[in-house]
Write a protein that holds these residues in place. Structure first.
Motif, short mmCIF file in Angstrom:
data_model
loop_
_atom_site.label_atom_id
_atom_site.label_comp_id
_atom_site.label_asym_id
_atom_site.label_seq_id
_atom_site.Cartn_x
_atom_site.Cartn_y
_atom_site.Cartn_z
N VAL A 1 -9.91 12.27 -0.47
CA VAL A 1 -9.05 12.28 0.71
C VAL A 1 -8.32 10.96 0.91
O VAL A 1 -7.30 10.90 1.60
N GLU A 2 -8.82 9.88 0.31
CA GLU A 2 -8.18 8.58 0.46
C GLU A 2 -7.29 8.23 -0.73
O GLU A 2 -6.77 7.12 -0.83
N ASN A 3 -7.11 9.19 -1.64
CA ASN A 3 -6.26 8.99 -2.82
C ASN A 3 -6.64 7.73 -3.60
O ASN A 3 -5.81 6.87 -3.90
N LYS A 4 -7.92 7.63 -3.92
CA LYS A 4 -8.41 6.49 -4.68
C LYS A 4 -8.44 6.83 -6.17
O LYS A 4 -8.54 7.99 -6.55
N PRO A 5 -8.36 5.81 -7.03
CA PRO A 5 -8.44 6.07 -8.47
C PRO A 5 -9.84 6.52 -8.87
O PRO A 5 -10.81 6.30 -8.14
N GLY A 6 -9.93 7.15 -10.01
CA GLY A 6 -11.21 7.66 -10.48
C GLY A 6 -11.13 9.16 -10.69
O GLY A 6 -10.06 9.76 -10.58
N TYR A 7 -12.25 9.76 -11.00
CA TYR A 7 -12.27 11.20 -11.19
C TYR A 7 -13.61 11.74 -10.72
O TYR A 7 -14.52 10.98 -10.41
N PHE A 8 -13.73 13.04 -10.66
CA PHE A 8 -14.88 13.67 -10.04
C PHE A 8 -15.55 14.65 -11.01
O PHE A 8 -14.91 15.20 -11.90
N SER A 9 -16.84 14.83 -10.80
CA SER A 9 -17.59 15.81 -11.57
C SER A 9 -17.83 17.04 -10.69
O SER A 9 -18.45 16.92 -9.63
N ASP A 10 -17.34 18.16 -11.12
CA ASP A 10 -17.56 19.41 -10.40
C ASP A 10 -18.59 20.24 -11.15
O ASP A 10 -18.46 20.47 -12.36
N ALA B 1 2.64 15.71 -11.04
CA ALA B 1 1.88 16.45 -10.03
C ALA B 1 1.37 17.78 -10.59
O ALA B 1 0.33 18.29 -10.15
N LYS B 2 2.06 18.33 -11.58
CA LYS B 2 1.62 19.58 -12.19
C LYS B 2 0.28 19.43 -12.89
O LYS B 2 -0.42 20.41 -13.14
N PHE B 3 -0.07 18.17 -13.23
CA PHE B 3 -1.35 17.90 -13.89
C PHE B 3 -2.36 17.31 -12.91
O PHE B 3 -3.40 16.79 -13.32
N GLY B 4 -2.06 17.40 -11.61
CA GLY B 4 -2.98 16.91 -10.60
C GLY B 4 -2.98 15.41 -10.43
O GLY B 4 -3.88 14.86 -9.80
N ILE B 5 -2.00 14.72 -11.00
CA ILE B 5 -1.92 13.26 -10.89
C ILE B 5 -0.94 12.89 -9.78
O ILE B 5 0.24 13.25 -9.83
N LEU B 6 -1.44 12.18 -8.77
CA LEU B 6 -0.61 11.78 -7.64
C LEU B 6 0.20 10.54 -7.96
O LEU B 6 1.36 10.42 -7.58
N LYS B 7 -0.43 9.59 -8.65
CA LYS B 7 0.22 8.32 -8.97
C LYS B 7 -0.69 7.55 -9.92
O LYS B 7 -1.79 7.99 -10.25
N PHE B 8 -0.22 6.38 -10.35
CA PHE B 8 -1.03 5.46 -11.13
C PHE B 8 -1.19 4.18 -10.32
O PHE B 8 -0.27 3.76 -9.61
N VAL B 9 -2.37 3.57 -10.40
CA VAL B 9 -2.62 2.32 -9.68
C VAL B 9 -3.22 1.31 -10.64
O VAL B 9 -3.60 1.63 -11.76
N HIS B 10 -3.34 0.07 -10.17
CA HIS B 10 -3.88 -1.00 -11.01
C HIS B 10 -5.34 -0.71 -11.39
O HIS B 10 -6.10 -0.16 -10.61
#
Length: 222
Positions: free
Chosen positions: A98-107, A187-196
Motif C-alpha cells: 500500500v505504500e508502494n515500497k520496493p521489494g516483492y512478496f511471497s503469495d 504497468a502491464k507487468f505490475g511495475i509501478l516505477k523503479f527506485v534507488h
C-alpha cells in the motif's frame, strides 16, 4: 551503411517466472533512452550464472544480468570482482504494498478445497504438501523456513559497464514515471516505477534468510 552504436548485452535468469516480454521492454527502454543497441540472452535453467561454468561477467559475455536475490547473494558472498549492483529496483503493484515500497512478496496459493477448512494463517497448513520452485529461492523457500522458525517450527512442519553508462541506465529506469508511455507499458507487468537500490538492501532480513541456505524443506513436488 549501418549506423554504429554501442551495444549493451543483457541476460535474464528470471524467465519463465517473469514473462520474457518484460525484459524485451527493458531493451526498448534502454535503446530509446541511451541511443544504443541491445541483445538479450534468455536462460531459464538456472536462477543465476551456472556455478560450474565460466563466469559470464569475468569472461565479458554479459553487461547486465537479471537474476534472483539468492543468485546475487551467492556472487556477492563469493566476492566476485566482476559484478557491481545496478542501484535501481522495481516497485511492484501488490495488494500488500500500500505504500508502494520496493521489494516483492511471497503469495501462498492453496487448493480451493482448503477453503472449507478455515485456512487463514500459515500454521493452518500443518501437514499439508508444500510445493516450491527452488531450494535457494528466498521468496519460495527461505522466507518460509524463516517464518516457520519465528513461530517455533521447522521444515518438518510440511509433510561490467563503464560508470557513466551505468549512471545513464539508472537514470533511464528512475525517470520512467515521468514518461506516461513507458509508465503504462511497464504497468502491464505490475511495475509501478523503479527506485534507488543498494547493497544495504541485501543485509538484514535478506541476510537472515540467506543464513537458512543449509536447510531444506522436506520434499520438492512439481
Amino acid at each position: 551503411m549501418a549506423h554504429t552504436k554501442p551495444e549493451i548485452r543483457l541476460a535474464t535468469y528470471m524467465c519463465p517466472s517473469h514473462p520474457v516480454q518484460l525484459y524485451e521492454l527493458i531493451q526498448d527502454l534502454l535503446e530509446e533512452t541511451l541511443d544504443c543497441y541491445t541483445s538479450l540472452i534468455y536462460e531459464s535453467r538456472n536462477p543465476g550464472p551456472f556455478p560450474d561454468r565460466p563466469d559470464p561477467f569475468g569472461t565479458d559475455k554479459v553487461d547486465i544480468a537479471f537474476m534472483t536475490v539468492a543468485a546475487y547473494m551467492k556472487l556477492r558472498n563469493d566476492n566476485n570482482a566482476f559484478i557491481d549492483l545496478l542501484p535501481v529496483t522495481p516497485v511492484f503493484a501488490h495488494q500488500m504494498n500500500v505504500e508502494n515500497k520496493p521489494g516483492y512478496f511471497s503469495d501462498i496459493i492453496i487448493h480451493r478445497d482448503k477453503k472449507a477448512h478455515n485456512v487463514n494463517t500459515l500454521l493452518d497448513l500443518r501437514g499439508c504438501t508444500f510445493a516450491y520452485s527452488d531450494d535457494e529461492s528466498l521468496s519460495g523457500s527461505k522466507i518460509i523456513l524463516k517464518t516457520l522458525k519465528e513461530k517455533g517450527e521447522n521444515a518438518s512442519f510440511f509433510g561490467s559497464l563503464l560508470t557513466e553508462v551505468k549512471q545513464a541506465i539508472v537514470k533511464a529506469f528512475l525517470n520512467l514515471p515521468h514518461t506516461s508511455e513507458w509508465k503504462n507499458k511497464f504497468a502491464k507487468f505490475g511495475i509501478l516505477k523503479f527506485v534507488h537500490n543498494s547493497d544495504v538492501a541485501y543485509d538484514g532480513q535478506v541476510a537472515q534468510m540467506w543464513a537458512c541456505q543449509s536447510e531444506k524443506l522436506n520434499v520438492r513436488y512439481y
